[in-house]
Design an enzyme around this catalytic site. Structure first.
Site, PDB file in Angstrom:
ATOM      1  N   TYR A  55       0.791  -1.348  -0.011  1.00 18.89           N
ATOM      2  CA  TYR A  55      -0.121   0.019   0.009  1.00 18.89           C
ATOM      3  C   TYR A  55       0.751   1.223   0.048  1.00 18.89           C
ATOM      4  O   TYR A  55       1.748   1.268   0.758  1.00 18.89           O
ATOM      5  CB  TYR A  55      -0.790   0.072   1.193  1.00 18.89           C
ATOM      6  N   ARG A  90      -2.545  -1.959 -18.503  1.00 15.79           N
ATOM      7  CA  ARG A  90      -3.577  -1.308 -18.259  1.00 15.79           C
ATOM      8  C   ARG A  90      -3.569  -0.155 -17.112  1.00 15.79           C
ATOM      9  O   ARG A  90      -3.573  -0.640 -15.860  1.00 15.79           O
ATOM     10  CB  ARG A  90      -4.905  -2.244 -18.040  1.00 15.79           C
TER      11      ARG A  90
END
Ligand code: DSN
Length: 422
Positions: A56, A237
């Site tokens: 994170y 992507r």
């Protein structure tokens, strides 16, 4: 080909592994003509599947809300520096999850709900997020839309100017998803200046062409450049927002904490690798070859009696208008798929048919160029398309199967990047 190149996946979840293996075969054996798709390199594929996935990293390099960022900061800083270098921009944000969130961040940075925004109408070749009605951008904001001229299929810059001066939109978007012609960024900049609007170039489709010098760059003309990273740019992507220093804070704040939480670090790594690849001379050659192939394919399609929106192409994309062929776009696209040629059905400007059953087929050359096909192959590709559309009209499944065999043969001779050899 087998799923054995993902041994852990095969052993843990053979069912899912079999789907991935089948997709590898499909991508290897078919002629992929969807202009927004491509093949990433093996290096991009590897970078996108790393342990960076486990971290994170809310915030930006050097200013995070979680510890343990020693390596992640370097990854993101590298991607940012490479984006700045490749596109010649002051500032780059590489965190947007994809193109639509990137564009939404632009709204958050510069507009308030209810403000007027302007973009190209979706059926004319624009994008949902440029203020089209069914998108949040068209319901939270007041979208006004421009299009192309019926007689030429080209953007009518006088009409764009008239609309902008009448509406004074907060934001003007240029760029889209079905535009076969060069975008005149200088003309849009002049219009935005007169109207007092922030100008956004959505170059998702043509980012790789710009990076390779095969399409003019918007950087000196617009306030913000928005792009996905997975189309002609040949990355994973994801998306990027690029701007001058004066807008950097507003853009960063809009992406995080405005819209998103933790960035997808594994995608950032893949973007960094793709940007490195796009800075190589071979990518310049690739970008020019994409355009040369599209022009050759357009010429061959015209010779086969197809109507093309705007009469041809300047970039990677061709929009075939099947109105005169008596085969609707969806029926043609599904027949082409059975023939091993993957396209998408698409509206054409002023389409008399509905978006879910339109008159056009949209094709492009990024993927086939990544496999090494060149202009000499384009007459054959046009011939396959012509025969498939003809077979669709006649319901001739044997003809489609015969074309599929020819396609598979040629594709076997041109292995795709990132895929195991046939
Ligand atoms: N879905 C993309 C395309 O195919 O052009 C645009 O978002």
């Amino acid at each position: 080909m087998s799923a054995s190149r993902h041994p852990a996946l095969l052993s843990t979840d053979p069912e899912l592994a079999s789907f991935v293996a089948a997709e590898e075969v499909l991508q290897a054996q078919t002629l992929r003509l969807i202009p927004s798709e491509n093949y990433v390199s093996a290096a991009v594929l590897e970078a996108s599947g790393t342990v960076l996935q486990n971290k994170y990293s809310e915030g930006y390099p050097g200013r995070r809300y979680y510890e343990g960022q020693q390596n992640i900061d370097r990854v993101e800083a590298l991607a940012i520096e490479r984006a700045k270098g490749l596109f010649g921009v002051d500032h780059a944000n590489v965190q947007p999850y994809s193109g639509s969130p990137a564009n939404l961040a632009v709204y958050l940075a510069f507009a308030k709900p209810g403000d007027t925004v302007m973009g190209m109408a979706l059926p004319m070749g624009g994008h949902l997020t440029h203020g089209w009605g069914v998108s949040a951008t068209g319901s939270w904001f007041r979208g006004v839309q421009y299009g192309v001229r019926a007689d030429t299929g080209l953007i009518d810059y006088d009409a764009v100017r008239d609309l902008a001066l009448a509406e004074r939109p907060k934001l003007i978007f240029c760029g889209g998803t079905a535009l076969p012609r060069t975008i005149d960024f200088a003309a849009f900049a002049e219009i935005a200046r007169e109207a007092g609007s922030i100008l956004v170039a959505d170059v998702a489709h043509i980012a790789g062409l710009i990076a390779g010098g095969a399409h003019p760059s918007p950087v000196d003309h617009v306030d913000v450049v928005s792009t996905t990273t997975h189309k002609t740019l040949r990355g994973p992507r994801g998306a990027m927002l690029m701007c001058r220093e004066e807008h950097a804070k507003a853009i960063d704040k809009a992406v995080f904490p405005g819209l998103q939480g933790g960035p997808h670090n594994q995608t950032t790594a893949g973007i960094a690798v793709a940007l490195h690849e796009a800075a190589q001379p071979s990518f310049t050659a690739y970008a020019h070859q994409v355009v040369a192939n599209a022009k050759a394919l357009a010429a061959a399609l015209l010779q086969n009696g197809f109507d093309l929106v705007s009469g041809g192409t300047d970039n990677h994309l061709i929009l075939i208008d099947l109105t005169g062929k008596d085969v609707p776009g969806k029926i043609a696209a599904k027949a082409l798929d059975r023939a091993g040629i993957v396209v998408n059905y698409n509206t054409v400007p002023f389409d008399p048919r509905k978006p879910f059953d339109p008159s056009g087929v949209r094709i492009g050359t990024p993927s086939l160029t990544s496999r090494g096909l060149s202009t000499e192959h384009m007459p054959l590709v046009a011939d396959w398309i012509a025969r498939s559309v003809d077979a669709a009209a006649k319901g001739d499944e044997r003809a489609l199967a015969a074309i599929r065999a020819e396609v598979t043969d040629l594709m076997a001779a041109f292995p795709a990047p990132g895929l195991p050899l046939s």
